[in-house]
Write a protein that holds these residues in place. Structure first.
Motif, PDB file in Angstrom:
ATOM      1  N   THR A   1       0.856  -1.186   0.000  1.00 34.90           N
ATOM      2  CA  THR A   1       0.000   0.000   0.000  1.00 34.90           C
ATOM      3  C   THR A   1       0.891   1.234   0.000  1.00 34.90           C
ATOM      4  OG1 THR A   1      -0.122   0.271   2.410  1.00 34.90           O
ATOM      5  CG2 THR A   1      -1.720  -1.236   1.400  1.00 34.90           C
ATOM      6  N   LEU A   2       0.340   2.360  -0.414  1.00 34.17           N
ATOM      7  CA  LEU A   2       1.128   3.591  -0.431  1.00 34.17           C
ATOM      8  C   LEU A   2       1.420   4.091   0.978  1.00 34.17           C
ATOM      9  CD1 LEU A   2      -0.500   5.514  -3.421  1.00 34.17           C
ATOM     10  CD2 LEU A   2       1.606   4.158  -3.404  1.00 34.17           C
ATOM     11  N   THR A   3       0.490   3.901   1.890  1.00 34.47           N
ATOM     12  CA  THR A   3       0.766   4.329   3.266  1.00 34.47           C
ATOM     13  C   THR A   3       1.891   3.501   3.871  1.00 34.47           C
ATOM     14  OG1 THR A   3      -1.157   2.991   3.913  1.00 34.47           O
ATOM     15  CG2 THR A   3      -1.470   5.362   3.819  1.00 34.47           C
ATOM     16  N   ASP A   4       1.916   2.207   3.575  1.00 28.05           N
ATOM     17  CA  ASP A   4       3.039   1.382   4.045  1.00 28.05           C
ATOM     18  C   ASP A   4       4.340   1.821   3.383  1.00 28.05           C
ATOM     19  OD1 ASP A   4       1.465  -0.097   5.731  1.00 28.05           O
ATOM     20  OD2 ASP A   4       1.327  -1.853   4.418  1.00 28.05           O
ATOM     21  N   ALA A   5       4.264   2.223   2.112  1.00 25.98           N
ATOM     22  CA  ALA A   5       5.458   2.701   1.407  1.00 25.98           C
ATOM     23  C   ALA A   5       6.027   3.937   2.085  1.00 25.98           C
ATOM     24  CB  ALA A   5       5.130   2.996  -0.056  1.00 25.98           C
ATOM     25  N   VAL A   6       5.158   4.841   2.498  1.00 24.56           N
ATOM     26  CA  VAL A   6       5.614   6.050   3.199  1.00 24.56           C
ATOM     27  C   VAL A   6       6.223   5.689   4.543  1.00 24.56           C
ATOM     28  CG1 VAL A   6       4.862   8.188   4.292  1.00 24.56           C
ATOM     29  CG2 VAL A   6       4.064   7.624   2.001  1.00 24.56           C
ATOM     30  N   HIS A   7       5.600   4.768   5.264  1.00 19.91           N
ATOM     31  CA  HIS A   7       6.167   4.355   6.560  1.00 19.91           C
ATOM     32  C   HIS A   7       7.565   3.762   6.364  1.00 19.91           C
ATOM     33  CE1 HIS A   7       2.575   5.418   8.566  1.00 19.91           C
ATOM     34  NE2 HIS A   7       1.856   4.371   8.218  1.00 19.91           N
ATOM     35  N   LEU A   8       7.738   2.953   5.330  1.00 17.92           N
ATOM     36  CA  LEU A   8       9.057   2.404   5.030  1.00 17.92           C
ATOM     37  C   LEU A   8      10.033   3.518   4.660  1.00 17.92           C
ATOM     38  CD1 LEU A   8       8.354  -0.826   2.931  1.00 17.92           C
ATOM     39  CD2 LEU A   8       9.579  -0.706   5.105  1.00 17.92           C
ATOM     40  N   ALA A   9       9.577   4.440   3.833  1.00 24.01           N
ATOM     41  CA  ALA A   9      10.438   5.533   3.394  1.00 24.01           C
ATOM     42  C   ALA A   9      10.946   6.359   4.569  1.00 24.01           C
ATOM     43  CB  ALA A   9       9.686   6.430   2.407  1.00 24.01           C
ATOM     44  N   ARG A  10      10.116   6.493   5.587  1.00 19.24           N
ATOM     45  CA  ARG A  10      10.503   7.291   6.758  1.00 19.24           C
ATOM     46  C   ARG A  10      11.595   6.618   7.588  1.00 19.24           C
ATOM     47  NH1 ARG A  10       5.190   9.906   9.605  1.00 19.24           N
ATOM     48  NH2 ARG A  10       6.847  10.678  10.955  1.00 19.24           N
ATOM     49  N   THR A  11      11.786   5.304   7.380  1.00 19.57           N
ATOM     50  CA  THR A  11      12.789   4.577   8.163  1.00 19.57           C
ATOM     51  C   THR A  11      14.132   4.475   7.463  1.00 19.57           C
ATOM     52  OG1 THR A  11      12.290   2.387   7.252  1.00 19.57           O
ATOM     53  CG2 THR A  11      10.925   3.149   9.098  1.00 19.57           C
ATOM     54  N   LEU A  12      14.193   4.893   6.182  1.00 20.60           N
ATOM     55  CA  LEU A  12      15.427   4.682   5.422  1.00 20.60           C
ATOM     56  C   LEU A  12      16.521   5.659   5.843  1.00 20.60           C
ATOM     57  CD1 LEU A  12      13.929   4.117   1.857  1.00 20.60           C
ATOM     58  CD2 LEU A  12      14.728   2.401   3.486  1.00 20.60           C
ATOM     59  N   PRO A  13      17.752   5.174   5.940  1.00 22.94           N
ATOM     60  CA  PRO A  13      18.850   6.046   6.346  1.00 22.94           C
ATOM     61  C   PRO A  13      19.225   7.032   5.242  1.00 22.94           C
ATOM     62  CG  PRO A  13      19.669   3.856   5.771  1.00 22.94           C
ATOM     63  CD  PRO A  13      18.183   3.774   5.744  1.00 22.94           C
TER      64      PRO A  13
END
Length: 213
Positions: A201-213
């Motif tokens: 999902t796009l919301t999950d994609a954003v949550h993942l993106a927020r964790t990237l170094p």
């Protein structure tokens, strides 16, 4: 955390898989080609698009032939565009990103800008860029480099969310990161095999993106 998010449009924020497949089949029919299903399109599609067309039509597609097929595709695509909705959680996903955002599409710039405005998304983006060329079909990397230059951003500050391996290649080419979304134009198994973070999902994609170094 990377503070700027670049969104892809077709197949990511815009849920247009069915329309893309219909328009592709119109182009193939004009050349005596096969009918492609949505699942087959997701597995086989790639850039340069001329290579995909050549595989499906069983012959070399030169620049002139691709230009003709590209025009037929886009005419059919335009005719059905009003039937397309945003991805179900597109607006929620945009709202979930805490930093700046922009949009980069390989659809024609002069058509992209008013379309994004129609969906009410323009105020969310620092910049909206589409393809500034008469014929598309090539990789996204050079356009992402130009997009970031206009924004005054270094690729290391950026994460891209898109639905294709071409999006990931573009992000890597500028030192950026990418989260791949399985709800678009590419086969999810291909995306998962590529080694990038993947979200359904796009919301999950954003949550993942927020964790990237």
């Amino acid at each position: 955390m990377r503070h700027h998010l670049v969104w892809d449009w077709n197949g990511t924020l815009l849920d247009d898989l069915d329309l893309v497949v219909r328009a592709t089949n119109v182009a193939f029919a004009s050349a005596g080609g096969p009918v492609v299903s949505a699942d087959e399109h997701r597995v086989r599609f790639r850039r340069p698009i001329a290579d995909y067309y050549a595989e499906m039509l069983g012959r070399v597609i030169d620049e002139e032939a691709f230009g003709a097929l590209d025009r037929i595709f886009h005419d059919a695509y335009r005719a059905g565009l009003t039937s397309c909705a945003l991805a179900a959680d597109a607006t929620a996903a945009i709202a979930a990103w805490p930093g700046s955002q922009s949009l980069l599409s390989m659809w024609f710039h002069d058509e992209l800008v008013p379309t994004v405005r129609t969906y009410g998304l323009t105020p969310h983006f620092a910049r909206v860029d589409g393809l500034r060329a008469a014929v598309g079909g090539g990789p996204k990397a050079e356009w992402l480099e130009k997009h970031l230059a206009e924004l005054g951003l270094d690729g290391r500050e950026v994460v891209l969310i898109g639905d294709s391996l071409d999006d990931a290649d573009a992000a890597l080419s500028v030192g950026g990161a990418c989260v791949l979304y399985t709800g678009g134009l590419s086969d999810p198994a291909r995306l998962r095999a590529a080694g990038h973070p993947v979200a359904d999902t796009l919301t999950d994609a954003v949550h993942l993106a927020r964790t990237l170094p």
